[in-house]
Design a protein around this motif. Structure first.
Motif, PDB file in Angstrom:
ATOM      1  N   GLY A   9       0.788  -1.229   0.000  1.00 42.74           N
ATOM      2  CA  GLY A   9       0.000   0.000   0.000  1.00 42.74           C
ATOM      3  C   GLY A   9       0.813   1.268   0.000  1.00 42.74           C
ATOM      4  N   ALA A  10       2.100   1.200  -0.361  1.00 42.53           N
ATOM      5  CA  ALA A  10       2.971   2.379  -0.272  1.00 42.53           C
ATOM      6  C   ALA A  10       2.657   3.434  -1.323  1.00 42.53           C
ATOM      7  N   GLY A  11       2.151   3.038  -2.474  1.00 44.05           N
ATOM      8  CA  GLY A  11       1.935   3.972  -3.578  1.00 44.05           C
ATOM      9  C   GLY A  11       0.749   4.898  -3.367  1.00 44.05           C
ATOM     10  N   THR A  12       0.734   5.974  -4.141  1.00 45.23           N
ATOM     11  CA  THR A  12      -0.350   6.952  -4.053  1.00 45.23           C
ATOM     12  C   THR A  12      -0.737   7.472  -5.436  1.00 45.23           C
ATOM     13  N   ASP A  13      -2.001   7.855  -5.574  1.00 46.19           N
ATOM     14  CA  ASP A  13      -2.489   8.518  -6.777  1.00 46.19           C
ATOM     15  C   ASP A  13      -2.768   9.991  -6.512  1.00 46.19           C
ATOM     16  N   ALA A  14      -2.375  10.465  -5.344  1.00 43.28           N
ATOM     17  CA  ALA A  14      -2.657  11.847  -4.958  1.00 43.28           C
ATOM     18  C   ALA A  14      -1.705  12.820  -5.654  1.00 43.28           C
ATOM     19  N   ASP A  15      -2.019  14.098  -5.534  1.00 42.84           N
ATOM     20  CA  ASP A  15      -1.215  15.172  -6.126  1.00 42.84           C
ATOM     21  C   ASP A  15      -0.066  15.513  -5.176  1.00 42.84           C
ATOM     22  N   VAL A  16       1.136  15.035  -5.509  1.00 38.46           N
ATOM     23  CA  VAL A  16       2.308  15.226  -4.647  1.00 38.46           C
ATOM     24  C   VAL A  16       2.956  16.582  -4.935  1.00 38.46           C
ATOM     25  N   PHE A  17       3.320  17.297  -3.876  1.00 36.00           N
ATOM     26  CA  PHE A  17       3.953  18.611  -4.025  1.00 36.00           C
ATOM     27  C   PHE A  17       5.212  18.691  -3.181  1.00 36.00           C
ATOM     28  N   VAL A  18       6.021  19.709  -3.457  1.00 31.19           N
ATOM     29  CA  VAL A  18       7.261  19.900  -2.714  1.00 31.19           C
ATOM     30  C   VAL A  18       7.540  21.386  -2.554  1.00 31.19           C
ATOM     31  N   VAL A  19       8.197  21.744  -1.456  1.00 37.69           N
ATOM     32  CA  VAL A  19       8.679  23.097  -1.196  1.00 37.69           C
ATOM     33  C   VAL A  19      10.125  22.975  -0.742  1.00 37.69           C
ATOM     34  N   VAL A  70      16.937  29.053  -4.161  1.00 27.42           N
ATOM     35  CA  VAL A  70      17.070  29.152  -2.700  1.00 27.42           C
ATOM     36  C   VAL A  70      18.530  29.171  -2.264  1.00 27.42           C
ATOM     37  N   GLY A  71      19.440  29.263  -3.220  1.00 29.55           N
ATOM     38  CA  GLY A  71      20.857  29.300  -2.890  1.00 29.55           C
ATOM     39  C   GLY A  71      21.526  27.959  -3.086  1.00 29.55           C
ATOM     40  N   ASP A  72      22.823  27.920  -2.784  1.00 34.55           N
ATOM     41  CA  ASP A  72      23.608  26.707  -3.001  1.00 34.55           C
ATOM     42  C   ASP A  72      23.318  25.607  -1.986  1.00 34.55           C
ATOM     43  N   VAL A  73      22.741  25.962  -0.842  1.00 33.16           N
ATOM     44  CA  VAL A  73      22.478  24.989   0.216  1.00 33.16           C
ATOM     45  C   VAL A  73      20.973  24.879   0.450  1.00 33.16           C
ATOM     46  N   ILE A  74      20.452  23.660   0.357  1.00 25.34           N
ATOM     47  CA  ILE A  74      19.053  23.395   0.692  1.00 25.34           C
ATOM     48  C   ILE A  74      19.017  22.871   2.122  1.00 25.34           C
ATOM     49  N   GLU A  75      18.422  23.638   3.020  1.00 21.62           N
ATOM     50  CA  GLU A  75      18.431  23.270   4.435  1.00 21.62           C
ATOM     51  C   GLU A  75      17.354  22.251   4.779  1.00 21.62           C
ATOM     52  N   LYS A  76      16.232  22.311   4.096  1.00 22.57           N
ATOM     53  CA  LYS A  76      15.167  21.337   4.337  1.00 22.57           C
ATOM     54  C   LYS A  76      14.170  21.397   3.188  1.00 22.57           C
ATOM     55  N   ILE A  77      13.290  20.410   3.136  1.00 26.84           N
ATOM     56  CA  ILE A  77      12.202  20.423   2.164  1.00 26.84           C
ATOM     57  C   ILE A  77      10.898  20.073   2.886  1.00 26.84           C
ATOM     58  N   ARG A  78       9.811  20.449   2.280  1.00 24.52           N
ATOM     59  CA  ARG A  78       8.487  20.014   2.740  1.00 24.52           C
ATOM     60  C   ARG A  78       7.834  19.300   1.570  1.00 24.52           C
ATOM     61  N   ILE A  79       7.464  18.052   1.771  1.00 27.56           N
ATOM     62  CA  ILE A  79       6.859  17.257   0.707  1.00 27.56           C
ATOM     63  C   ILE A  79       5.603  16.593   1.241  1.00 27.56           C
ATOM     64  N   GLY A  80       4.590  16.529   0.431  1.00 29.66           N
ATOM     65  CA  GLY A  80       3.334  15.927   0.857  1.00 29.66           C
ATOM     66  C   GLY A  80       2.394  15.795  -0.317  1.00 29.66           C
ATOM     67  N   HIS A  81       1.127  15.549  -0.019  1.00 33.80           N
ATOM     68  CA  HIS A  81       0.134  15.468  -1.092  1.00 33.80           C
ATOM     69  C   HIS A  81      -1.166  16.087  -0.615  1.00 33.80           C
ATOM     70  N   LYS A  82      -2.084  16.286  -1.552  1.00 33.38           N
ATOM     71  CA  LYS A  82      -3.323  17.004  -1.262  1.00 33.38           C
ATOM     72  C   LYS A  82      -4.484  16.086  -0.926  1.00 33.38           C
ATOM     73  N   GLY A  83      -4.203  14.780  -0.747  1.00 29.26           N
ATOM     74  CA  GLY A  83      -5.262  13.840  -0.420  1.00 29.26           C
ATOM     75  C   GLY A  83      -6.191  13.615  -1.592  1.00 29.26           C
ATOM     76  N   GLY A  84      -7.326  13.013  -1.326  1.00 29.20           N
ATOM     77  CA  GLY A  84      -8.293  12.764  -2.393  1.00 29.20           C
ATOM     78  C   GLY A  84      -7.948  11.532  -3.185  1.00 29.20           C
ATOM     79  N   GLY A  85      -8.932  10.995  -3.877  1.00 29.31           N
ATOM     80  CA  GLY A  85      -8.702   9.802  -4.675  1.00 29.31           C
ATOM     81  C   GLY A  85      -8.889   8.540  -3.856  1.00 29.31           C
ATOM     82  N   LEU A  86      -8.830   7.391  -4.536  1.00 26.57           N
ATOM     83  CA  LEU A  86      -9.046   6.117  -3.876  1.00 26.57           C
ATOM     84  C   LEU A  86      -7.830   5.642  -3.098  1.00 26.57           C
ATOM     85  N   ASN A  87      -6.644   5.982  -3.582  1.00 27.34           N
ATOM     86  CA  ASN A  87      -5.410   5.502  -2.939  1.00 27.34           C
ATOM     87  C   ASN A  87      -4.490   6.678  -2.654  1.00 27.34           C
ATOM     88  N   SER A  88      -4.850   7.492  -1.669  1.00 26.56           N
ATOM     89  CA  SER A  88      -4.065   8.692  -1.404  1.00 26.56           C
ATOM     90  C   SER A  88      -2.940   8.461  -0.401  1.00 26.56           C
TER      91      SER A  88
END
Length: 311
Positions: free
Chosen positions: A226-236, A276-294
């Motif tokens: 069940g690891a996969g998802t059909d949701a809309d994945v985003f990143v910051v 964001v410069g030469d160094v990436i200090e952190k990221i935020r990644i997630g999805h917007k939910g919704g769908g049968l397999n989010s």
């Protein structure tokens, strides 16, 4: 001679990873990697692409370490090209929409894009309807400062006349968004009868901002049930001093959402985001939910970018 780019039209035989060309003296060889779809239903919907040659060093890597080379090539290609987001507003008038095939050419101070068919709208299934805004992606090698556009249609279909309100072209890698006002018919039975027009940008409606840079984002989905998802994945992405990018969806459409982020999969995306410069200090990644397999079990994320020295 300096060979800078090569257009790869649909009529050519399909190639798996790129196009190579040798000069007449057989002393040098140019390599044009592609690794992209040329299909209306896939990727950004384009069926013609401009390819830029890569350095010989990257070709050597291809035989030594195929996986690393493909990633490096993709990022280098993106850094050498310009991605334009083209928004087209159809007027809110009776019979303003068109069923004809619409095309556009972007003219810069150095070159032009050639004729680009606007086939795959990111917003609407039915393109160029009355009062609607459609969005398209156009990629090209460096054409210089955008000076004008030519937009028109082939006058084919049941309802061919078209009232074009305006065109807006955003080039994140250049940090510039230009508005091309029209407010005229492209119709053989209206106005002056023209079905294509040359339009210049309105200087007072031009917006400038800090240019974006390309990032290569590789996402690893875990190998558990069940690891996969059909949701809309985003990143910051977050750099130092509180600098961060906008929230960016990694998939272009719902079809890609169903294709990517499957169990035990590795998916790679090359996207343009704020620097964001030469160094990436952190990221935020997630999805917007919704769908049968989010639900999604994420293993890890790898991010690379080309530094100013090209490494």
């Amino acid at each position: 001679r300096l060979l800078t780019s090569r257009r790869a039209p649909r009529e050519q035989p399909p190639v798996k990873s790129g196009v190579s060309a040798g000069c007449c003296c057989h002393s040098c060889r140019y390599y044009f990697p592609c690794q992209r779809w040329l299909a209306v239903e896939e990727d950004d919907g384009q069926i013609v692409r401009e390819l830029v040659p890569v350095d010989e060093a990257f070709v050597k890597k291809d035989s030594e370490n195929d996986g690393q080379s493909l990633a490096t090539l993709g990022l280098e290609q993106k850094a050498k090209s310009t991605t334009y987001t083209v928004k087209v507003k159809t007027g809110d008038k009776k019979n303003a929409g068109t069923d004809a095939n619409v095309f556009i050419t972007l003219y810069g101070s150095k070159d032009d894009t050639g004729i680009v068919s606007l086939k795959a709208s990111k917003i609407n299934k039915n393109k160029f309807e009355r009062g609607k805004v459609d969005e398209f992606t156009v990629e090209s090698v460096d054409i210089g400062d955008l000076k004008k556009i030519k937009i028109g249609h082939d006058n084919k279909g049941n309802s061919t006349g078209w009232f074009l309100e305006w065109v807006e072209i955003d080039a994140p890698s250049l940090g510039q968004c230009l508005k091309f006002p029209c407010g005229r018919w492209l119709d053989k039975s209206e106005d002056d009868g023209a079905i294509e027009r040359i339009i210049f940008p309105a200087e007072l409606q031009t917006t400038e901002y800090i240019p974006f840079v390309p990032y290569e984002i590789t996402v690893y989905t875990s190998d558990i049930f069940g690891a996969g998802t059909d949701a809309d994945v985003f990143v910051v992405l977050y750099g130092s001093d509180g600098i961060c990018t906008q929230q960016k969806s990694l998939c272009l459409n719902k079809r890609e959402q169903r294709m990517y982020f499957e169990r035990n999969s590795v998916n790679q995306f090359i996207v343009e985001l704020e620097d964001v410069g030469d160094v990436i200090e952190k990221i935020r990644i997630g999805h917007k939910g919704g769908g049968l397999n989010s639900g999604w079990h994420l293993d890890r994320v790898a991010i690379r970018r080309l530094l100013p020295n090209g490494k």
